[in-house]
Design a protein around this motif. Structure first.
Motif, PDB file in Angstrom:
ATOM      1  N   ALA A  29      28.091 -61.739  34.394  1.00  0.00           N
ATOM      2  CA  ALA A  29      28.931 -60.441  34.731  1.00  0.00           C
ATOM      3  C   ALA A  29      27.843 -59.453  34.016  1.00  0.00           C
ATOM      4  O   ALA A  29      27.367 -58.555  33.663  1.00  0.00           O
ATOM      5  N   THR A  30      26.661 -60.331  33.011  1.00  0.00           N
ATOM      6  CA  THR A  30      25.534 -59.254  32.108  1.00  0.00           C
ATOM      7  C   THR A  30      25.140 -59.172  33.387  1.00  0.00           C
ATOM      8  O   THR A  30      24.390 -57.645  33.299  1.00  0.00           O
ATOM      9  N   ARG A  31      24.727 -59.588  34.200  1.00  0.00           N
ATOM     10  CA  ARG A  31      23.786 -58.811  35.347  1.00  0.00           C
ATOM     11  C   ARG A  31      24.137 -58.461  36.420  1.00  0.00           C
ATOM     12  O   ARG A  31      23.105 -57.276  36.410  1.00  0.00           O
ATOM     13  N   MET A  32      25.379 -58.154  36.390  1.00  0.00           N
ATOM     14  CA  MET A  32      25.431 -57.476  36.466  1.00  0.00           C
ATOM     15  C   MET A  32      26.091 -56.437  36.557  1.00  0.00           C
ATOM     16  O   MET A  32      26.237 -55.003  36.933  1.00  0.00           O
ATOM     17  N   ALA A  33      26.242 -55.772  35.450  1.00  0.00           N
ATOM     18  CA  ALA A  33      26.367 -54.611  34.384  1.00  0.00           C
ATOM     19  C   ALA A  33      25.246 -53.924  34.825  1.00  0.00           C
ATOM     20  O   ALA A  33      25.021 -52.772  34.760  1.00  0.00           O
ATOM     21  N   VAL A  38      21.061 -49.349  36.546  1.00  0.00           N
ATOM     22  CA  VAL A  38      20.157 -48.648  37.473  1.00  0.00           C
ATOM     23  C   VAL A  38      20.726 -47.980  38.460  1.00  0.00           C
ATOM     24  O   VAL A  38      20.956 -48.236  39.443  1.00  0.00           O
ATOM     25  N   ILE A  39      19.754 -46.264  38.251  1.00  0.00           N
ATOM     26  CA  ILE A  39      20.005 -45.537  39.573  1.00  0.00           C
ATOM     27  C   ILE A  39      19.320 -46.044  41.019  1.00  0.00           C
ATOM     28  O   ILE A  39      19.455 -46.206  41.472  1.00  0.00           O
ATOM     29  N   ASP A  40      17.618 -46.260  40.167  1.00  0.00           N
ATOM     30  CA  ASP A  40      16.886 -46.277  42.080  1.00  0.00           C
ATOM     31  C   ASP A  40      16.448 -47.625  41.233  1.00  0.00           C
ATOM     32  O   ASP A  40      14.915 -47.744  40.198  1.00  0.00           O
TER      33      ASP A  40
END
Length: 84
Positions: A29-33, A38-40
């Motif tokens: 969940a932390t890595r997904m958030a 991150v836009i690019d």
């Protein structure tokens, strides 16, 4: 003697992992958030210079910004109802 199987079962159960599913997904969940914020993702590898203002215009804008912080704006006093 009849308590030996109970003690043996208790000792063996302490050696097994009780949360294999949760452990395998720890931190997902932390890595997904973080990835969603991150836009690019490839922006760090971009070596092209930033396009925008030329140096002279940027310096003039910066100097105007620095000078604007020194000027004080008239403030209203709540006690007198007018300007100081």
């Amino acid at each position: 003697m009849r308590y030996v199987p109970i003690l043996l079962a208790g000792a063996l159960s302490a050696c097994t992992s009780t949360t294999p599913h949760w452990d395998s997904r720890f931190g997902v969940a932390t890595r997904m958030a973080l990835m969603q914020q991150v836009i690019d993702p490839a922006a760090a590898r971009n070596t092209d210079p930033v396009t925008g203002m030329d140096g002279r215009s940027a310096r003039a804008a910066y100097e105007r910004y620095q000078k604007s912080g020194g000027e004080s704006q008239p403030t209203q006093s709540l006690a007198t109802g007018g300007l100081k």
